[in-house]
Design an enzyme around this catalytic site. Sequence first.
Site, PDB file in Angstrom:
ATOM      1  N   HIS A   1       0.852  -1.181   0.000  1.00 61.22           N
ATOM      2  CA  HIS A   1       0.000   0.000   0.000  1.00 61.22           C
ATOM      3  C   HIS A   1       0.894   1.239   0.000  1.00 61.22           C
ATOM      4  O   HIS A   1       2.110   1.138   0.174  1.00 61.22           O
ATOM      5  CB  HIS A   1      -0.957   0.003   1.200  1.00 61.22           C
ATOM      6  CG  HIS A   1      -0.276  -0.027   2.526  1.00 61.22           C
ATOM      7  ND1 HIS A   1      -0.329  -1.109   3.368  1.00 61.22           N
ATOM      8  CD2 HIS A   1       0.482   0.881   3.152  1.00 61.22           C
ATOM      9  CE1 HIS A   1       0.365  -0.854   4.445  1.00 61.22           C
ATOM     10  NE2 HIS A   1       0.877   0.354   4.342  1.00 61.22           N
TER      11      HIS A   1
HETATM   12  P1  TYD Z   1      -2.084  -2.671   7.387  1.00 54.49           P
HETATM   13  O1  TYD Z   1      -1.636  -1.249   7.329  1.00 54.49           O
HETATM   14  O2  TYD Z   1      -2.850  -3.190   6.214  1.00 54.49           O
HETATM   15  O3  TYD Z   1      -0.840  -3.628   7.650  1.00 54.49           O
HETATM   16  P2  TYD Z   1       0.527  -3.858   6.834  1.00 54.49           P
HETATM   17  O4  TYD Z   1       1.022  -2.519   6.433  1.00 54.49           O
HETATM   18  O5  TYD Z   1       1.481  -4.475   7.783  1.00 54.49           O
HETATM   19  O6  TYD Z   1       0.227  -4.735   5.719  1.00 54.49           O
HETATM   20  O7  TYD Z   1      -2.904  -2.861   8.707  1.00 54.49           O
HETATM   21  C1  TYD Z   1      -3.454  -4.107   9.082  1.00 54.49           C
HETATM   22  C2  TYD Z   1      -4.686  -3.839   9.932  1.00 54.49           C
HETATM   23  O8  TYD Z   1      -4.346  -3.140  11.130  1.00 54.49           O
HETATM   24  C3  TYD Z   1      -5.717  -3.004   9.216  1.00 54.49           C
HETATM   25  O9  TYD Z   1      -7.001  -3.546   9.513  1.00 54.49           O
HETATM   26  C4  TYD Z   1      -5.598  -1.638   9.843  1.00 54.49           C
HETATM   27  C5  TYD Z   1      -5.087  -1.921  11.234  1.00 54.49           C
HETATM   28  N1  TYD Z   1      -4.190  -0.879  11.755  1.00 54.49           N
HETATM   29  C6  TYD Z   1      -4.624  -0.065  12.788  1.00 54.49           C
HETATM   30  O10 TYD Z   1      -5.772  -0.164  13.266  1.00 54.49           O
HETATM   31  N2  TYD Z   1      -3.763   0.868  13.299  1.00 54.49           N
HETATM   32  C7  TYD Z   1      -2.501   1.019  12.812  1.00 54.49           C
HETATM   33  O11 TYD Z   1      -1.731   1.883  13.299  1.00 54.49           O
HETATM   34  C8  TYD Z   1      -2.078   0.183  11.711  1.00 54.49           C
HETATM   35  C9  TYD Z   1      -0.697   0.321  11.107  1.00 54.49           C
HETATM   36  C10 TYD Z   1      -2.954  -0.751  11.218  1.00 54.49           C
END
Ligand code: TYD
Length: 137
Positions: free
Chosen positions: A53
């Site tokens: 992302h």
């Molecule tokens: P995501 O950003 O997609 O993870 P990665 O970058 O590791 O692939 O986040 C995974 C899940 O966690 C998503 O449902 C959003 C949640 N999340 C939060 O609630 N707070 C945060 O600070 C972060 C980074 C993610």
Amino acid sequence: MAEARRCRLVAIPKFSDDRGSLSFVQPGPSLPFEIRRVYYLYDIPPDRERGEHGHRKLQQLIIALAGAVDVECDDGREKRTFRLDSPDKGLYVCPMIWRRLSGFSAGTVCLVLASEPYDESDYFRDYDDFLSVALRT
Ligand code: TYD
């Protein structure tokens, strides 16, 4: 300058003696933002990837506190991959970067220092949406 060129490895101070090592991070040249959120990745199964992302405004410093990971930074025009494999090394990730974390070694713990609280509206979850904005500038 292309955004991916602004992503860079930064050296984190390390104090070692016969009791072990201590490192610290504070705002300064190696951390050009105030920390407004901290999160960490762990329990990552073998061969799984994270990220995939981009963020409009968010800046981050990513540190592999244990283990190792490859972080690919893509500004839409250029991709650069950085290996994080030591707690005395961080990766600064500027805004408008599509990032992919892969090649996690077993037991990796990744600390992420972030410039903003969690905000889903700051995310690009779709690569084509990201490209349409990234290539506009
Ligand atoms: P995501 O950003 O997609 O993870 P990665 O970058 O590791 O692939 O986040 C995974 C899940 O966690 C998503 O449902 C959003 C949640 N999340 C939060 O609630 N707070 C945060 O600070 C972060 C980074 C993610």
